[in-house]
Scaffold this motif. Structure first.
Motif, short mmCIF file in Angstrom:
data_model
loop_
_atom_site.label_atom_id
_atom_site.label_comp_id
_atom_site.label_asym_id
_atom_site.label_seq_id
_atom_site.Cartn_x
_atom_site.Cartn_y
_atom_site.Cartn_z
N TRP A 274 14.25 9.65 6.19
CA TRP A 274 13.30 10.56 5.53
C TRP A 274 12.41 10.07 4.41
N ALA A 275 13.30 8.86 3.89
CA ALA A 275 12.23 8.38 2.65
C ALA A 275 11.11 7.40 3.17
N GLN A 276 10.81 7.25 4.79
CA GLN A 276 10.07 6.68 5.15
C GLN A 276 8.83 7.89 5.56
N PHE A 277 9.06 8.87 5.28
CA PHE A 277 7.95 9.86 6.04
C PHE A 277 6.59 9.54 5.15
N GLY A 278 6.55 9.52 3.83
CA GLY A 278 5.29 9.19 3.35
C GLY A 278 4.59 8.10 3.71
N THR A 279 5.19 6.98 3.90
CA THR A 279 4.84 5.81 4.62
C THR A 279 4.04 5.86 5.92
N LEU A 280 5.17 6.49 6.58
CA LEU A 280 4.28 7.02 7.78
C LEU A 280 3.00 7.63 8.19
N LEU A 281 3.04 8.53 7.40
CA LEU A 281 1.91 9.36 6.80
C LEU A 281 0.63 8.46 6.36
N ALA A 282 1.07 7.62 5.47
CA ALA A 282 -0.01 6.95 4.86
C ALA A 282 -0.46 5.78 5.88
N GLU A 283 0.36 5.16 6.88
CA GLU A 283 -0.13 4.22 7.91
C GLU A 283 -1.04 5.13 8.88
N HIS A 284 -0.58 6.25 9.34
CA HIS A 284 -1.31 7.06 10.14
C HIS A 284 -2.75 7.06 9.42
N GLU A 285 -2.79 7.70 8.26
CA GLU A 285 -4.09 7.79 7.68
C GLU A 285 -4.80 6.46 7.59
N ALA A 286 -4.19 5.42 7.32
CA ALA A 286 -5.04 4.17 7.15
C ALA A 286 -5.72 3.92 8.64
N ALA A 287 -4.82 4.06 9.59
CA ALA A 287 -5.43 3.88 11.06
C ALA A 287 -6.60 4.68 11.20
N TRP A 288 -6.76 5.87 10.78
CA TRP A 288 -7.86 6.71 10.95
C TRP A 288 -8.86 6.11 10.06
N ALA A 289 -8.51 5.76 8.84
CA ALA A 289 -9.81 5.00 7.84
C ALA A 289 -10.32 4.02 8.53
N GLY A 290 -9.50 3.03 9.42
CA GLY A 290 -9.98 1.85 10.03
C GLY A 290 -10.95 2.45 11.05
N PHE A 291 -10.71 3.62 11.81
CA PHE A 291 -11.40 3.94 12.87
C PHE A 291 -12.69 4.49 12.42
N TRP A 292 -12.87 5.05 11.28
CA TRP A 292 -13.95 5.63 10.70
C TRP A 292 -14.70 4.63 10.14
N ARG A 293 -14.37 3.31 9.68
CA ARG A 293 -15.11 2.51 9.35
C ARG A 293 -15.83 1.59 10.61
N ARG A 294 -15.39 1.97 11.73
CA ARG A 294 -16.04 1.37 13.02
C ARG A 294 -16.81 2.61 13.52
N ALA A 295 -16.74 3.89 13.24
CA ALA A 295 -17.24 4.94 14.26
C ALA A 295 -18.12 5.70 13.17
N ASP A 296 -17.89 5.87 12.02
CA ASP A 296 -18.62 6.78 11.15
C ASP A 296 -20.19 6.73 11.26
N VAL A 297 -20.71 7.80 11.44
CA VAL A 297 -22.37 7.68 11.31
C VAL A 297 -22.86 8.58 9.78
#
Ligand code: IFM
Length: 737
Positions: A274-297
């Motif tokens: 359970w202590a990982q929950f925040g990290t897992l969420l943050a990693e997910h959000e970082a992956a989305w941030a990476g996508f937006w660096r490539r895809a945002d208009v």
């Protein structure tokens, strides 16, 4: 401050309040997913009648006759025993029920004061906030957050916070996944007993699909923050104003993943702390941030445009990942329209988006076509041809799954469907996709191992499908992109694409033979390609009849189109194609009424090949005869109109396309979002409003096009992946001096 609020708003899609009649549509729009799975955006306590489905990419089963096809009133008849006909819906993994001293918090029963659903596009999370007030005046606020991890595709995360605003009574959270109505809600599934011991506090559901015999396991584990241990049901009393916080992990595995799904799902959910929950969420959000660096208009001056473009890019991203065994269904993993089938939508409408934002996804979509060559070869043989003919509608093996008849639920009237045997341009569309990928990436390994084989097998199909006439080859009895006409000869789009397919196959064969002769010899041996076949592709391509502009500059959509009855379409017949148009198909077939861009597709795909006056003449002719009965049509019109400087048309069509799902323009978003339309909208922007050209060392926009933009756009900026680089593209509108 207001600017920042505007900027933030352009990253969110928000629904305030609640309309039961629009709930299915909201469920599609607010789907979370990661390409492996998609979970519709149902309320945390789904309403009766809700379509709170979980879909897993590639999990299909035999057709269930009680389920509709592309619209709720369209049923199909007997579809045989093929076990991979229809995308399987699975139970909603985020379900919770909350009771305040035995009173369920229920949007339909109890008074509620607030409901807000927020899709945070930047983070890839869906948040819901509810505020209930029961008959005794007890106010309870519930806030939830959910996502499907973009890092670990088997994992979903959920947070639930319950605030007892003005009461202190026992509050119950029951997080059991609802599997009570499998027969009606998930008819492809049979529940299985768990083959492994399930630890206390963990929930495990195991299913088997009826005909395809896939095993699926969903494991769920939930805890209350501040308490010890896991449990599905919690009863807690907190002081007035106190908040109960819960967190849930859900893991999903299937037998397609090369594991025994039940132990895999259990092990995965059990291994998480359970202590990982925040990290897992943050990693997910970082992956989305990476996508937006490539895809945002960014579109300076129009946050609403930015928001809708982001919504579309979000949906294109959650529709797929890099599993080459699957592709993108017409309505993605957000709904069941078209039974989860894959169409030309992918290569012609979506691929450019992936090519220039996530080329690895583009590659895997083409690898899917390579893996499904065996089905395409069988299909070609069934049609009496050689090589490979891709299925008009495909699932996992490449066999054609297009229904041959549709029955209108209300009247039981049937219509024959010709697309499965006649809409063969999909084969050349796939070949075109291969070529576009090659142009955009110069990925030699792909071309050697995958691309040339697709080009060769599809060219063989055309060489055998084209019929020799007195001087030229012809392609007879087809359906072009405009599906209102069947059995037509020499459809301009089909013939153009087939010619290109033949020419490029010959070119690619020469390329491989020169570059890696041993590889070419292997392919020749494996496919049994005769030495003279490559020459045949070239010769048939060269002599294939392709309709040319006539004295008026018009390209005839197919032989005899201009002789059909020509009745102008009334304004109210457009965009809402009357159902009769489909059901009186023989009459429609005799008229110059078009479902979607057909000849215009050529100007969209090959802008340099046609002079402006030809494009203008055809636009003027075909546009008023098109009813846009397909969501694939408006964006193509927007892009072509932008090229022609028809600002008003360009903007009108652009708006229809950009907001097609957010405004439910087709009135059928309840059955899933329209992914091809989303991809085509991106293309209308990049190729139409920016006029991107690939004729220099790097792609470049045509700044002049900015004068044809919607009035509120000041500047557009994005980045494009191109041959291993990222090319910034920025265009501003020049203000008059
Ligand atoms: O592929 C499309 C077709 O062009 C029009 N009818 C819907 C299909 C799936 O989106």
């Amino acid at each position: 401050m207001s600017t920042r609020r505007g900027e933030e708003a352009a990253w969110r899609v928000v629904q305030e309040g609640f309309d039961p009649a629009r709930e299915h549509e909201m469920e599609s729009i607010f789907t979370v997913g990661n390409g492996y799975l998609g979970v519709r955006g149902a309320l945390d306590t789904p309403l009766p009648g809700s379509r709170a489905d979980l879909y897993i990419s590639g999990v299909y089963d035999r057709k269930q006759p009680g389920l509709p096809y592309s619209e709720l009133e369209f049923m199909t008849v007997e579809r045989g025993d093929y076990p991979y006909h229809e995308l399987v819906s699975l139970p909603f993994p985020f379900a919770v029920r909350i009771l305040v001293e035995d009173t369920p918090l229920d949007l339909l029963e109890g008074p509620w004061r607030e409901l807000r659903r927020v899709l945070d596009l930047a983070r890839g999370v869906l948040g819901l906030r509810y505020r209930f007030e029961d008959g005794s005046g007890r106010v309870t606020t519930v806030e939830t957050l959910r996502c499907a991890s973009l890092v670990n595709s088997h994992l979903c995360l959920q947070e639930i916070a319950i605030t007892c605003e003005n009461h202190c009574v026992p509050t119950v959270l029951d997080a059991a996944i609802d599997v009570a109505a499998l027969d009606t809600d998930h008819p492809h599934l049979t529940a299985l007993a768990s083959p492994v011991e399930v630890p206390a506090g963990v929930e495990l559901h195991c299913f088997r699909t009826e005909a395809s015999d896939y095993r699926v396991a969903i494991a769920s584990r939930l805890t209350r923050i501040g308490a010890d241990g896991d449990g599905t049901r919690w009863e807690v009393q907190v002081p007035v104003g106190g908040t109960l916080r819960f967190r849930r992990y859900v893991t999903v595995y299937t037998s397609r993943d090369g594991v025994d799904p039940a132990p895999a799902a259990l092990a995965a959910v059990g291994a998480l702390r359970w202590a990982q929950f925040g990290t897992l969420l943050a990693e997910h959000e970082a992956a989305w941030a990476g996508f937006w660096r490539r895809a945002d208009v960014t579109v300076a001056g129009s946050p609403a445009t930015e928001q809708a473009l982001r919504f579309n890019a979000y949906h294109l991203r959650i529709a797929t990942d890099t599993d080459p065994r699957t592709s993108v269904a017409a309505r993605t993993l957000t709904g069941r329209a078209y039974e989860g089938h894959v169409f030309w939508d992918v290569e012609i409408f979506m691929l450019p988006f992936y090519l220039h934002t996530e080329p690895a996804i583009a590659r895997s979509l083409l690898e899917y076509r390579h893996r499904t060559l065996p089905g395409a070869r069988e299909h070609a043989a069934q049609l009496g041809c050689r090589g490979a003919c891709y299925a008009w509608e495909s699932t996992v093996t490449g066999h054609d799954v297009t229904p041959r008849q549709i029955v209108l639920k209300t009247t039981r009237k049937t219509i024959p469907i010709f697309t499965g045997t006649e809409q063969i341009h999909v084969t050349a569309d796939v070949a075109h996709g291969v070529w576009c990928y090659w142009e955009a990436t110069r990925d030699g390994a792909f071309m050697r191992e995958t691309g040339v084989e697709i080009l060769a097998e599809t060219a063989r199909f055309w060489a055998s499908r084209c019929e020799p006439g007195t001087r030229q080859y012809h392609i007879r009895r087809v359906v072009g992109p405009d599906e209102y006409h069947h059995d037509v000869d020499d459809n301009a789009y089909t013939n153009w694409m087939a010619r290109l397919n033949l020419q490029r196959a010959a070119q690619a064969a020469r390329w491989l033979e020169e570059l890696a002769p041993e590889r070419w010899d292997l392919l020749v041996g494996r496919l049994g390609i005769e030495r003279e076949e490559v020459e045949e592709w070239r010769r048939v391509g060269e002599t294939l009849f392709v309709p040319q502009p006539d004295a008026r500059g018009l390209i005839e959509q197919f032989a005899g189109f201009f002789d059909l009855e020509d009745r102008p379409l009334a304004a109210d017949e457009r965009f809402k194609a009357p159902i009769d148009r489909l059901f009186e198909w023989d009459r429609t077939n005799a008229m110059q009424v078009i479902k979607q861009a057909d000849v215009l597709m050529l100007f969209h795909l090959f802008p340099e090949a046609f002079a402006d006056d030809v494009v203008a003449a055809n636009y003027r002719y075909y546009e008023p005869r098109t009813d846009h009965g397909s969501s694939l049509s408006p964006a193509i019109h927007a892009g072509v109109a932008a090229r022609l400087g028809l600002g008003e048309d360009a903007e009108r069509y652009w708006r229809q396309s950009l907001w097609l799902d957010l405004s439910n323009v087709m009135n059928n978003s309840a059955l899933g979002v329209h992914a091809a339309c989303m991809g085509a909208t991106w293309q209308a922007l990049v190729f139409g409003f920016l006029g991107l050209r690939f004729d220099g060392p790097v792609p470049r926009p045509q700044a002049l096009r900015a004068g044809r933009w919607p009035h509120d756009w000041r500047a557009v900026a994005l980045e494009l992946a191109w041959r291993g680089q990222r090319i910034p593209v920025a265009v501003s509108r020049q203000e008059p001096a």
